[in-house]
Design an enzyme around this catalytic site. Structure first.
Site, mmCIF file in Angstrom:
data_model
loop_
_atom_site.group_PDB
_atom_site.id
_atom_site.type_symbol
_atom_site.label_atom_id
_atom_site.label_comp_id
_atom_site.label_asym_id
_atom_site.label_seq_id
_atom_site.Cartn_x
_atom_site.Cartn_y
_atom_site.Cartn_z
ATOM 1 N N GLN A 92 0.876 -1.190 0.000
ATOM 2 C CA GLN A 92 0.000 0.000 0.000
ATOM 3 C C GLN A 92 0.902 1.225 0.000
ATOM 4 O O GLN A 92 1.080 1.895 1.016
ATOM 5 C CB GLN A 92 -0.912 -0.048 1.233
ATOM 6 C CG GLN A 92 -1.993 1.017 1.269
ATOM 7 C CD GLN A 92 -3.280 0.627 0.566
ATOM 8 O OE1 GLN A 92 -3.581 -0.546 0.413
ATOM 9 N NE2 GLN A 92 -4.041 1.607 0.123
ATOM 10 N N HIS A 125 8.022 -5.079 -3.158
ATOM 11 C CA HIS A 125 6.880 -5.253 -4.062
ATOM 12 C C HIS A 125 6.790 -4.087 -5.046
ATOM 13 O O HIS A 125 6.407 -4.261 -6.189
ATOM 14 C CB HIS A 125 5.599 -5.401 -3.257
ATOM 15 C CG HIS A 125 4.464 -5.865 -4.100
ATOM 16 N ND1 HIS A 125 4.490 -7.078 -4.764
ATOM 17 C CD2 HIS A 125 3.301 -5.279 -4.432
ATOM 18 C CE1 HIS A 125 3.382 -7.212 -5.454
ATOM 19 N NE2 HIS A 125 2.642 -6.130 -5.278
ATOM 20 N N LYS A 186 -2.950 -12.507 -15.793
ATOM 21 C CA LYS A 186 -3.741 -12.677 -14.566
ATOM 22 C C LYS A 186 -4.599 -11.445 -14.301
ATOM 23 O O LYS A 186 -4.158 -10.328 -14.519
ATOM 24 C CB LYS A 186 -2.779 -12.913 -13.398
ATOM 25 C CG LYS A 186 -3.435 -13.034 -12.043
ATOM 26 C CD LYS A 186 -2.400 -13.230 -10.945
ATOM 27 C CE LYS A 186 -2.002 -11.912 -10.307
ATOM 28 N NZ LYS A 186 -1.070 -12.070 -9.182
ATOM 29 N N GLY A 219 -3.075 -18.422 -4.663
ATOM 30 C CA GLY A 219 -4.034 -18.409 -5.784
ATOM 31 C C GLY A 219 -3.368 -18.210 -7.142
ATOM 32 O O GLY A 219 -3.683 -18.900 -8.117
HETATM 33 C C1 R5P Z 1 1.280 -9.710 -7.160
HETATM 34 O O1 R5P Z 1 1.385 -8.592 -7.574
HETATM 35 C C2 R5P Z 1 2.426 -10.497 -6.623
HETATM 36 O O2 R5P Z 1 3.519 -10.451 -7.473
HETATM 37 C C3 R5P Z 1 2.046 -11.945 -6.363
HETATM 38 O O3 R5P Z 1 1.666 -12.533 -7.592
HETATM 39 C C4 R5P Z 1 0.914 -12.009 -5.403
HETATM 40 O O4 R5P Z 1 1.226 -11.316 -4.238
HETATM 41 C C5 R5P Z 1 0.609 -13.435 -5.046
HETATM 42 O O5 R5P Z 1 -0.499 -13.470 -4.215
HETATM 43 P P1 R5P Z 1 -1.324 -14.785 -4.042
HETATM 44 O O6 R5P Z 1 -0.361 -15.886 -3.670
HETATM 45 O O7 R5P Z 1 -2.290 -14.471 -2.929
HETATM 46 O O8 R5P Z 1 -2.034 -15.066 -5.320
#
Ligand code: R5P
Length: 285
Positions: A92, A125, A186, A219
């Site tokens: 964030q 991130h 995605k 996910g």
């Molecule tokens: C997204 O922007 C990140 O790079 C990861 O793909 C994400 O944090 C993965 O989250 P989750 O395991 O909950 O799908």
């Protein structure tokens, strides 16, 4: 001297070993009412390095970090290099909706206020988090360490990014290993739900290595594994920098067809088998 907070004790010890430095004993415990008590039990000198990931439980790990930093600062030490291998609250970094707290900004200001003189983190991130600090902040890449693992464990892989955002990581690993890479598409429907579009992939009979920065609920990776299975990849290796692994994420990933899951030791987990200790030690040196 290296001081390791509760969340990064082993990594701190490995960094100390890599650097030939002393690991400082630290007492950190909770009072019966839940408040944190911290005591640094060594003679701290200028150039001290504090290592503390701020993953789950984020608030507790952050509070411990603030207490460590402020205590060292109050000892008169001004050069406090602070290694935050996994940077909690890093998603964030701006206000997406009116009235939302910009938590990354608040956290950066508090870390700085507590006494950090520079920050070293790994695959933040968002790179822009570095700009939220007024002190020098470095975003290191664990991709060379992951590429080494892939080189030792997978022959002639195709590197797959589970979404466009991870394509940079896949390209970095692919160029280090001189192999092919591709990405999936995605769409995030909610914090827990993602949809991944099917895609034409030339992966039949090949070993696929999925790479992402974070695995949280799993996910994203579950969807990617399903698509690679449909395309008859012969083996699926899943890799990430930060194995957050909420709840049964690991189980879901194996159930979706992964043959191997590996992450780095920026966070403690069952799959933290690639160490970032030498990466951090080299940056500090
Ligand atoms: C997204 O922007 C990140 O790079 C990861 O793909 C994400 O944090 C993965 O989250 P989750 O395991 O909950 O799908």
């Amino acid at each position: 001297m290296i001081i390791g907070g509760s969340s990064s004790q082993k990594l701190a010890a490995n960094i100390a070993q890599e650097m030939g430095d002393v690991l400082c004993p630290l007492e950190s415990r909770k009072f019966p009412d839940g408040e944190r008590y911290v005591r640094i039990k060594g003679e701290v000198e200028e150039g001290v390095v504090v290592v503390q990931s701020t993953g789950y439980p984020q608030d507790e790990n952050l509070m411990e970090l603030f207490l460590i930093l402020k205590t060292i600062r109050d000892m008169g030490i001004t050069n406090i290099r602070t290694v935050i291998p996994y940077f909690g609250y890093g998603r964030q970094e701006k206000s997406f909706n009116y009235g939302e707290a910009v938590s990354a900004d608040v956290v950066c200001q508090l870390i700085e206020f507590a006494g950090a003189s520079s920050i070293y983190s790994i695959n933040l991130h968002e790179q822009s988090i570095c700009d939220l600090f007024k002190i020098p902040a470095y975003n290191l890449s664990a991709m060379p360490a992951i590429a080494n693992y892939v080189k030792d464990n997978v022959e002639d892989p195709v590197i797959i990014a589970p979404d466009k955002g991870a394509l940079g990581f896949a390209q970095e690993v692919a160029s280090l290993l001189n192999c092919q890479c591709d990405h999936l598409e995605k769409i995030r429907l909610s914090p827990e739900k993602v949809e991944t579009k099917p895609k034409n992939l030339d992966i039949e009979g090949r070993d696929a290595v999925i790479i992402d920065d974070i695995i949280s609920t799993g996910g994203t990776i579950v969807n990617a594994c399903s698509i690679l299975k449909e395309h008859q990849a012969s083996r699926i290796v899943v890799s990430c920098v930060h194995p957050v692994l909420v709840g049964d994420a690991l189980l879901k990933i194996f159930a979706a067809g992964a043959d191997d899951v590996v992450g780095t030791d920026t966070l403690k987990s069952e799959v933290s088998n690639v160490s970032v200790a030498s990466l951090v030690a080299d940056a500090l040196k």
